[in-house]
Design an enzyme around this catalytic site. Structure first.
Site, PDB file in Angstrom:
ATOM      1  N   THR A  53       0.824  -1.204   0.000  1.00 64.73           N
ATOM      2  CA  THR A  53       0.000   0.000   0.000  1.00 64.73           C
ATOM      3  C   THR A  53       0.858   1.253   0.000  1.00 64.73           C
ATOM      4  O   THR A  53       0.606   2.200  -0.761  1.00 64.73           O
ATOM      5  CB  THR A  53      -0.959   0.007   1.210  1.00 64.73           C
ATOM      6  OG1 THR A  53      -1.888  -1.072   1.066  1.00 64.73           O
ATOM      7  CG2 THR A  53      -1.730   1.314   1.299  1.00 64.73           C
TER       8      THR A  53
ATOM      9  N   ASN B  57      -5.897  -9.060  -8.198  1.00 61.92           N
ATOM     10  CA  ASN B  57      -5.919  -9.749  -6.908  1.00 61.92           C
ATOM     11  C   ASN B  57      -7.196 -10.545  -6.686  1.00 61.92           C
ATOM     12  O   ASN B  57      -7.228 -11.441  -5.839  1.00 61.92           O
ATOM     13  CB  ASN B  57      -5.748  -8.732  -5.770  1.00 61.92           C
ATOM     14  CG  ASN B  57      -6.788  -7.625  -5.809  1.00 61.92           C
ATOM     15  OD1 ASN B  57      -6.855  -6.870  -6.777  1.00 61.92           O
ATOM     16  ND2 ASN B  57      -7.587  -7.517  -4.771  1.00 61.92           N
TER      17      ASN B  57
ATOM     18  N   CYS C  61     -15.299  -4.304   1.822  1.00 61.63           N
ATOM     19  CA  CYS C  61     -16.372  -4.012   2.769  1.00 61.63           C
ATOM     20  C   CYS C  61     -16.172  -2.576   3.246  1.00 61.63           C
ATOM     21  O   CYS C  61     -15.106  -2.242   3.753  1.00 61.63           O
ATOM     22  CB  CYS C  61     -16.290  -4.971   3.942  1.00 61.63           C
ATOM     23  SG  CYS C  61     -17.871  -5.402   4.648  1.00 61.63           S
TER      24      CYS C  61
END
Length: 407
Positions: A70, A156, A331
């Site tokens: 990230t 991914n 989510c």
């Protein structure tokens, strides 16, 4: 004992990486210090840098250590955008695939909201592969306004490999840098940073048998990058911060193991994956494989949608049966949402909600696949039943509300 089929999320540390990290955790020394302990730590870091470079086909000076994929993605996308725009204010366009990991997706959207970036979302086909005709058209459309192109090496979720070398060729004609998030691809398929022509490439330790909390950005030696964080000027003045010597050493050990075993492991996992895919389609004939077929996908990835099933329900039912998988969807604020990847591939929301991703790794065995195939039919039947019950309940609730409003 649970069967773990979520290696794309994270995989266990390799014995080699665990041994190296355990050894280094018992030692001290800041690699920026000049005394003996510091110089020893610096040697460990530089040895790791050379090992990682060899595993990815780069020069050691092109390895910038980060805290993970990230951070590497943020550093590459923001850093390239700012450097290119500073050199020429017209460069505000970012060409980005619609199926990127959120580490890239959210970074690009942040630049759009806060830094005046104009984002061009590159569409994908029904297999999740970026459409080269659109890439070529967008590059030709005012190339002087393009700051960078960012396209992941492998998706991914559905595992589809992207035509990164061809995209680099197209961008090279206009001198436009290309970044690739290679977090899923590194250690799974052959990568050569130097040969790829990429300006920047992000990788992560915990996907290949290294520890969580360490990664790297491969950055071309001639590429200008504006730092995202500032401090001591470590890592070519691009990424400041005290280097985590134990994690870096373990990451390099995992990378060396993955590189040495890559041909055999790629063949082994491809075989397991193909058996898993065939078994799922036999056990649940209505299941639909998503992503590119055969060698067009990651060797350890099998992604399906199961009509009539809620992915979350299926995940929990499989978990109860001792099989750990993933929906592959994000989510947000505790609210399950359909995968942006599947929506970009043309699926509707109801179909996308039935997603389930099974990913294999270095600890996966034939027995793991057998356990999944044994548990799956009943789990699917129960998930479908739960979905139907939920659908009927929502209809009844709506009918009751309508009657109360009408009366």
């Amino acid at each position: 004992m649970s069967v773990y089929l979520d290696h794309a999320a994270t995989t266990s540390m390799s014995p080699e990486a665990l041994a190296v990290m355990t050894r280094e955790l018992g030692r001290t020394g800041n690699p920026s210090s000049l005394h003996g302990a510091g110089r020893r730590a610096r040697r460990v870091v530089e040895d790791a840098r050379e090992t990682l470079a060899a595993a990815a086909g780069s020069h050691p000076s092109e390895v910038i250590f980060t805290s993970g994929g990230t951070e590497a993605d943020n550093l590459a996308v923001k850093g390239l955008f700012w450097a290119r725009r500073d050199a020429d204010p017209r460069r505000t366009r970012i060409l980005c695939s619609a199926v990127e990991h959120h580490a890239v997706l959210d970074t690009v959207e942040w630049l759009e909201r806060h830094e005046g970036a104009e984002v061009v979302w590159l569409p994908v086909d029904e297999q999740g592969v970026v459409r080269l005709d659109v890439v070529e058209r967008e590059l030709k459309n005012d190339p002087g306004s393009v700051a960078l192109v960012t396209v992941m090496w492998a998706n991914n979720e559905v595992g589809s490999l992207q035509p990164v070398p061809r995209i680099v060729e197209l961008a090279k004609e206009y001198g436009i840098p290309v970044h690739s998030d290679a977090v899923q691809a590194f250690g799974s398929v052959p990568l050569d940073f130097r040969a790829s022509g990429l300006a920047a490439m992000s990788v992560s330790g915990h996907k290949i048998g290294g520890p969580v909390g360490v990664g790297a950005l491969f950055l071309g030696r001639s590429v200008s990058l504006t730092p995202v964080q500032h401090g001591g000027g470590q890592e070519r003045d691009v990424r400041s911060g005290t280097l985590d010597t134990p994690a870096i050493a373990a990451f390099a050990a995992a990378a060396a193991t993955a590189a040495a075993n890559l041909p055999a492991e790629q063949q082994r996992l491809s075989g397991l994956r193909d058996r898993l895919i065939a078994g799922v389609l036999d056990a649940v004939p209505e299941a639909i494989l998503r992503g590119a077929p055969g060698n067009g996908r990651l060797p350890g990835n099998a992604h399906f949608t199961f009509p009539g099933c809620e992915g979350d329900s299926l995940l929990f039912l499989l978990d109860l049966a001792g099989v750990e998988s993933s929906t592959g969807s994000a989510c947000t604020a505790g609210v399950p949402r359909p995968s942006h990847v599947l929506l970009a591939m043309g699926l509707d929301e109801d179909t996308a909600r039935g997603a389930q991703r099974f990913t294999l790794g270095h600890t996966s065995t034939e027995e793991d696949v057998t356990a999944l195939l044994k548990a799956l039919p009943e789990a699917c039947a129960r998930a479908r039943q739960a979905g139907m019950a939920g659908h009927e309940s929502s209809i009844q609730t709506a009918a009751t509300e309508a009657r109360s409003q009408g009366g």
